[in-house]
Every structure is written in structure tokens, then in C-alpha cells.
Design a protein around this motif. Sequence first.
Motif, PDB file in Angstrom:
ATOM      1  N   GLN A 198       0.828  -1.217   0.000  1.00  7.26           N
ATOM      2  CA  GLN A 198       0.000   0.000   0.000  1.00  7.26           C
ATOM      3  C   GLN A 198       0.856   1.258   0.000  1.00  7.26           C
ATOM      4  O   GLN A 198       0.528   2.251  -0.680  1.00  7.26           O
ATOM      5  N   ALA A 258       2.597   1.548  -3.463  1.00  8.58           N
ATOM      6  CA  ALA A 258       1.643   2.034  -4.462  1.00  8.58           C
ATOM      7  C   ALA A 258       1.363   3.520  -4.265  1.00  8.58           C
ATOM      8  O   ALA A 258       1.288   4.288  -5.239  1.00  8.58           O
ATOM      9  N   THR A 289       4.288   5.532  -5.504  1.00  7.88           N
ATOM     10  CA  THR A 289       4.436   5.411  -6.950  1.00  7.88           C
ATOM     11  C   THR A 289       3.359   6.205  -7.692  1.00  7.88           C
ATOM     12  O   THR A 289       3.641   6.835  -8.725  1.00  7.88           O
ATOM     13  N   ILE A 290       2.139   6.191  -7.187  1.00 10.12           N
ATOM     14  CA  ILE A 290       1.063   6.988  -7.795  1.00 10.12           C
ATOM     15  C   ILE A 290       1.440   8.467  -7.788  1.00 10.12           C
ATOM     16  O   ILE A 290       1.301   9.172  -8.797  1.00 10.12           O
TER      17      ILE A 290
END
Length: 365
Positions: free
Chosen positions: A267, A270, A273-274
Amino acid sequence: MNPLEIFNLKYFTIYFVFALIAFIFAMYVDVKKKHYNNISKFATAVFFAIIIFLFGLRDLQVGSDTEMYKWMFLTYNNTDFGIQLIFKYLIIIMHFFTNNYQYFLLTVSMFYLLVIFWSINVFLESFESNFLLIGFAFISVFFFRQLGINIVRQGVSLAFVLLAVSYYFKDSKNVKTWVLPFIVAIGFHSATVVILLLFVFIVLVKKATLRFYYIWYITLLCISAMGGSILSLGTFLNYFLVIDSGKADFYVKGEGAGDYVTGFKAQFAAFNTIFLIIFSLINYKILKNEDENYKMLLKYFMLISGVFFMMFQIPFSDRWGVMTWVTIPFLMAPLFSVKNTSRFAIPTVLFFIFIFVFFNIYNNS
């Protein structure tokens, strides 16, 4: 209602009103192409002042570390502060005026919010954007409240880091103006030494392109996903990870970590990275890869993210995560500028509202 429920109700009410006003200012930015930063700054100051009192006058049941800070304030003579001497002397100075821990919590909250406010003000001297929307971005990210009521030393420390970075962007040649906030930051939380070292590395190795940092980010993310971590450094970790004495067992062996789950955290990977994708689009599509200050902050985000990924195998790795996340509002600032031909402010405000709601539901599920 218990004290925590009352606190949350007040906090959510403040956020709801702040969100409404942020949406209005976003419309001014997108539609009228005006910042109205004098009004924006005043409104932000009012909201920050309210949050200062909410955080500073909180009940002992609000914040898992609040009781510890009360104990630390009352028994500071028996506490080893390591190199975090500014925090220690703040307590000593406070004792000249009062022995009431509540005033101490209020003072720390003032440092946290006021230095963030100060850093936004300095940041906008070198980058044109809307003051209130950046302030709104800060209180929307899920770690903001934790830095204000739990890990408050790190909260104040990171606020001074933002101030140091802002002064560097304003005038990098005036070394004193940006080095001094870094020193103060370390005086509140020793792990900030790592941030200073990474920042100095970026400054000294200016020729390193963004490609190097993307490779660094992806490589360490892959290593972390395969189970690699900072623990591979062995005994060197005792020196790299924590500088003040008595903390190695706390972090490495997990003493006092309770049920904290270690291991690769998809989580968080991610989440970072987003945002990296968003920042990259801002840099290449909006800023045309021409803003050196923005690229420097983007390099820092990737550099510290790599360090964060390598910390997944130790307890409390999220305390390294906040070192990356604290830069998010500044990196999103170009979306709050009237210089954009497209209308980004409104959808970005809605995006931050979504983040706030999502993580409050996620953390309470």
C-alpha cells in the motif's frame, strides 16, 4: 462520547469547512485565474490557529504518544535526549514558566503549524501558487494529524525541513538561511540527519539527471519487494539508522513495537508510486522539465522513497515514510497555479478530499 471521539468530531468539522473554502478558492484559480493570496493567507492562518488549539489542548487519550510526552516533560532530567538537544532545551525553558504539560503540548503544536505556515510563505516567494490550497493539501494527507498528536517531535522537525528547503529555493547562496533550519530540525529529531545528508548529496551531485533517481527508486522498490532491506547492512545499521543512544533495539529488534507488522508494504509502495507518476507528469507536461527547484524536490522524493522502501522490514517504517510524504503539498503546488492553461485546481482539491476520506475509513476499518 469519549475524548477521542470528541476530538475527531471537531477535527472532521474543521476539515469540512476548510474543504468548502478550498473548493471556492480552487474555482477562483481555475475560472478567474486569480490567487487572492492576501485573503488566502489570512484564511489559512485562521484554520491553522484553530488546529493549533485543537492539537495543543488535546486530552491525554488523544494520540498514542501523548502520555509519553507528558511524562517526558515532567521527568526530563531522567531522559536521554541524545543529540535532540533543542527539544530538551525547549522543555527546560518551558519549566521556567510552567509545570503544566498542557502548555507544553500547545507550544509544540504552535511550532508545528506555524513553521509549516512560514515555510509555505517562503516557498511561494520562489514559486507562484495559491497559499490556501497548499495549506489544505497539508491537512488532507493522512500523516498530518499523526505528526500533530503522536510523533510530534518528528512533526516539528519535518516542518523545519520544509522551511530549510523553501529558503534554499529562495536563495541557495545564502547558506545560513537554509542550513540553520536543518540544524534546528535535527535538534528536534535525530533521524533528520538522513534528510540533510540526502539533500547535500543532491546539491553536490547536480549533474545527476532524473534518470539516475528513477533507476534508484525502481531498483530499491524491487529489492524491497523481494525481501531485501536495510537489515542487510548488519551492525552498520546501528549507526545509520539511529544516532542517539538506546534506540537501536527499539527499531531493529522491535522492542516496544507491539503488533506492528513488518515486511513489504504494497500500500505504501503504491501510494508513493502513484504520486511519483503525478509529479513526473507535472514536471514534464506542465513545467516542461525547466524548473530546477521542482526537479530538486522530485529528486529528493525519489531518493528518500528508496530509503523508505528499504525500511519495510523494521518496526515503525512509516516514520520514514513521512519523510517522503511531507513534500507532497509542495510538489503538487503547480496544480494550484493560475499560470496553468488547463483547470487543475478543482480536480486536485477533490483528489485531496478523496485521500482524506479514504485513509480515515481505511485506518478505522
